[in-house]
Each structure stands twice: as C-alpha cells, then as structure tokens.
Design an enzyme around this catalytic site. Structure first.
Site, PDB file in Angstrom:
ATOM      1  N   CYS A 133      48.061  21.727  36.230  1.00  0.00           N
ATOM      2  CA  CYS A 133      47.702  21.684  34.817  1.00  0.00           C
ATOM      3  C   CYS A 133      47.267  23.056  34.306  1.00  0.00           C
ATOM      4  O   CYS A 133      47.143  23.259  33.100  1.00  0.00           O
ATOM      5  CB  CYS A 133      46.596  20.665  34.572  1.00  0.00           C
ATOM      6  SG  CYS A 133      45.076  20.991  35.485  1.00  0.00           S
ATOM      7  N   HIS A 145      47.955  37.449  45.912  1.00  0.00           N
ATOM      8  CA  HIS A 145      47.828  36.536  44.766  1.00  0.00           C
ATOM      9  C   HIS A 145      47.904  35.083  45.226  1.00  0.00           C
ATOM     10  O   HIS A 145      47.086  34.246  44.809  1.00  0.00           O
ATOM     11  CB  HIS A 145      48.934  36.827  43.751  1.00  0.00           C
ATOM     12  CG  HIS A 145      48.955  35.887  42.592  1.00  0.00           C
ATOM     13  ND1 HIS A 145      47.928  35.793  41.678  1.00  0.00           N
ATOM     14  CD2 HIS A 145      49.874  34.956  42.212  1.00  0.00           C
ATOM     15  CE1 HIS A 145      48.208  34.872  40.781  1.00  0.00           C
ATOM     16  NE2 HIS A 145      49.378  34.346  41.084  1.00  0.00           N
TER      17      HIS A 145
END
Length: 461
Positions: free
Chosen positions: A50, A99
C-alpha cells in the site's frame, strides 16, 4: 549483468498517484512476465504494497534496464514515463542492494520499524519463484534481504517503535473516540491486512465483525479472533451499529459509498464513526470525509503527517497509551547492520565474479604447459617415460606456484572495499578478454529520462 531497483513509494509520491500503481495478484504476475520478456531484463521481482511499488531486476544494461522497467510501471499506472519521472527513484548495483535491505528492515516504511513489509517481501519473492522470474542473480539477494530484515528486528531495538500501519491508524481512531475495548468494529476485507487489523483489534479487546466478498474467508478470520462474520450485503446495518469501520480489501473500485455511510449516520443520534481506510486503491468514497460526525483516517492522512509521529518513527499517542520516539541508537544500529550486510554481499558477489577469471587463467596456463610438453616430446623423442613424467610434474609445480599468489590476492582484493575491477585487470594482463563495467549508483528517473532519448520517447500503451 547488474542489479537495478526502480520504483515509487510514499516517500516520493502522493497517495493519489500510488493508487494508480495498485497491483493485485494477476497484475503482479503480468508485470513479472512483461519484465523478463523485455529486451534487457533477465530476472525480476515486484514488491507491491500500500506504500510502494518497486521492481528489483537483473539487467544487461543500465539505461536499457531502466527503460524496460519504467515502461512496464508506466503502463500499470496508465501514464507516460515522463509523467512519472519526478516521482520514481532508480538504484543500481550496491545502492540497489542497500535499498532492498533497508526496505526489508522497515527503515523506509511509513511507520519506521514496522514488520509487515518483511512478510510482503517474502510473498513477492515466493510469487517470483513460482512464476520463474528469479534466478541465480536475484535468489541470493532476495534471500539475504529477508535474513537482513529479520536480523534488524531481532538484534536492534527498532521493534520497540515498529508499530504496524494498522496500529498507528487505530491509535488515531482511539484519539477520537477513546479506547476500543468493548466497542464494535467492522472489518471489511479478510486478506492479510484484514487479518492483521482483526488481530490487532482483538488484542485491544474490541468486538470484531468481519465482512468479505468471500463468506468463508470472513467466517474463518472471525473465528480466529472470537468475532462474528457478516454478509457484505448487510454492510449498511452493520455500519449503523459499529463505532469504527476498518476497510482493507483488494478491490479495484470503491466498496463503501457516501450514500451508505450517510444512511448509517442518520440513525446514530450524533454518535461519531471513525472510518479507517487502509486499502490501495482506497475502498471508501472520498466524499465520506465531509459527512458530519465521520472521522476518516486513511493513507493520505498518515502520509501528510510528515512532520509528526509516523514518519519520524514515533508511535502515535492515544488515551491510555504512551508515545515515544524510536531511539536514535536503534535506527543507527539498524542502518549499520544494513551497511555491513550490503558490504558482505558485495564481497561475495565480487569474489564469485572473479572465480571464472581465475579459472580461465589456470586453464590458459595448463594449456601452455601441455603445449610445451608436447613440443619437448617432439624435440627429445628418446626421453624415457620416467624422466618425461618428472619434467611434467616439475613444470606444473612451477606454474602453480607462480599463479598461487596472484590468484589468491585477486580474490582477496575483489572481496575488499573499493570499486577497482581486479578481475578485469587480470583479464587484461593475461589476455583473457575484457568486459565493460558500470559503477553502481543511485539516481532519479527524471535524470535518466533527460539523459536517455529512449526513455523520453517511452509512453504507456
């Protein structure tokens, strides 16, 4: 081949844009196959939550890989690459690894330190494996990311403030109506987010009602939290009785309309209703927020509080709860662990890259030795077999000793810090062939677009 990460998240884009990227299971499968079917991507994993949609891919060329991945993302969002450029980030090689490890650790989540993203990454990896889009390059990186995320939560204190997005949203609800203990809460959606919401509500002693498009799923989830299931067709009546509505379905359109909520509010005698919409795209019509007595907590609201508790890693305060910031030492320890694991994986990858060069060098040396022994046999045909064998052993020992130090040292140097291409140097010195390399870096898609005419021309179909 090199690792590339291209994506969009709550850190770079508004929720309205993130909604355009929302991916269901079928969308993810389609994207995975589009990616590996493109010209420059050989392996791919799609992490869709989300708060972010990111592609981690093994690519042949940096610009070609960015072009291919960006076009797939643009098609998903129904936009052009240029339109998305200001919001998309690109990480390459070591920065892409770092990352991914940082994301897996919950350090880039809307709620710093939350653990849900680790489960989402595990599911994304499982789907990519099932679809055959991860191979020798991405397997070890994804597996290491899962281990790093687990280590961060186990070995640092980041979990002390690692509330899930559900917990933070429910804290906001309690700030409006007080403790949820003994209150009626309607959960619409029985997927992973719905299960997390129902479990969290049960721990807060709320009376949980679960509704879903699939009645069996709703009944199963309700049974795990001592709640009850309700038919989705009974939403208006259930909503009229509830104190809080939590929605988190995977629907592509609105599930709760303004008219339904307005009707439910008519018979509540001023009793407030808190609507927690955690779906992406959103389940609840935006017009609901304007209804009297209705308080909406959604992803856009949580994202807008960048100066407040959530993005600063601080738990929201509600009646009966103690708020406290994530300790700077915990954050620093988590980042240090990510950095150490990134360096370790880089060393392993570099050592693995050197291995074929070392093998090629030894094969070349063995070929030279064999050729020279054959020449010796032609020049000294009367040499007895015993002497011939001893000469062969001596020559091979000499060559092995000469190669031992440089091959051991090149492996050690390749595994150490720095960007020097020791394998390339070895290939050049011994004429083994030279491969071009590109330094790992982090950039933005906007920079890539301005530098690459292929990207500037890329549009969504």
């Amino acid at each position: 081949m090199s690792l590339l990460a291209v994506g969009i998240s709550h850190q770079t884009a508004p929720v309205a844009l993130l909604e355009q990227f929302a991916m269901g299971h079928d969308d993810q499968v389609k994207a995975l196959h589009e990616l590996v079917g493109s010209d420059h991507v050989s392996e791919a994993l799609v992490l869709a939550t989300c708060n972010r949609v990111e592609v981690f891919a093994e690519v042949e060329r940096f610009h070609g890989g960015v072009t291919d991945v960006s076009r797939v993302l643009a098609r998903q969002a129904g936009a052009t690459v240029e339109e998305l450029a200001p919001y998309v980030t690109v990480h390459y090689e070591d920065q892409a690894v770092a990352h991914l490890f940082t994301v897996a650790s919950g350090l880039e989540s809307m709620v710093v330190g939350e653990t849900q993203v680790l489960g989402q990454l595990r599911a994304a990896y499982a789907l990519a494996r099932e679809e055959g889009t991860v191979g020798r390059a991405l397997h070890p990186v994804a597996q290491r990311a899962l281990r790093v995320g687990k280590r961060v939560h186990t070995e640092t204190g980041i979990d002390r403030a690692g509330a899930s997005l559900v917990s933070v949203a429910l804290d906001r609800a309690e700030a409006v109506i007080g403790s949820l203990g003994g209150r009626d809460v309607l959960v619409v959606g029985a997927g992973s987010m719905g299960a997390l919401a129902a479990t969290t509500l049960a721990r807060r002693e709320a009376r949980v009602v679960v509704s879903s498009r699939t009645e069996a799923h709703a009944a199963r989830l309700a049974g795990t939290v001592d709640g009850r299931a309700a038919d989705l067709a009974d939403l208006p009546a259930e909503l009229a009785a509830a104190d809080v509505l939590v929605t988190c379905t995977g629907a592509s359109g609105l599930v709760v309309g303004t008219d339904v909520v307005a009707g439910a509010m008519a018979g509540r005698a001023g009793r407030p209703l808190v609507v927690v919409d955690l779906a992406l795209p959103r389940d609840v019509d935006p017009g609901v927020a304007a209804l009297p007595g209705v308080h909406v907590v959604d992803l856009a609201l949580l994202q807008s509080e960048k100066g407040g508790a959530i993005l600063q890693g601080e738990r929201a305060s509600a009646p009966g709860r103690t708020a406290g910031p994530v300790a700077a030492d915990d954050i620093a320890a988590a980042h240090a662990l990510v950095e150490a694991e990134t360096a370790l994986l880089r060393a392993e990858r570099q050592a693995a890259e050197v291995a074929p060069t070392v093998s090629a060098l030894r094969s070349q040396a063995a070929g030279v030795v064999d050729a020279e022994l054959l020449r010796l046999a032609g020049r000294l045909p009367d040499l007895d077999a015993r002497a011939r064998a001893e000469i062969a052993r001596t020559v091979r020992r000499v060559v092995d000793k000469l190669l031992h130090e440089p091959t051991v040292r090149v492996k050690e140097l390749a595994a150490g810090p720095g960007d020097t291409d020791y394998a390339g140097a070895l290939r050049a010195l011994f004429g083994l062939g030279i491969d071009a390399t590109v330094d790992g870096r982090t950039t933005s898609l906007a920079e890539a677009v301005s530098a690459d005419p292929e990207l500037r021309a890329g549009e969504a179909s």
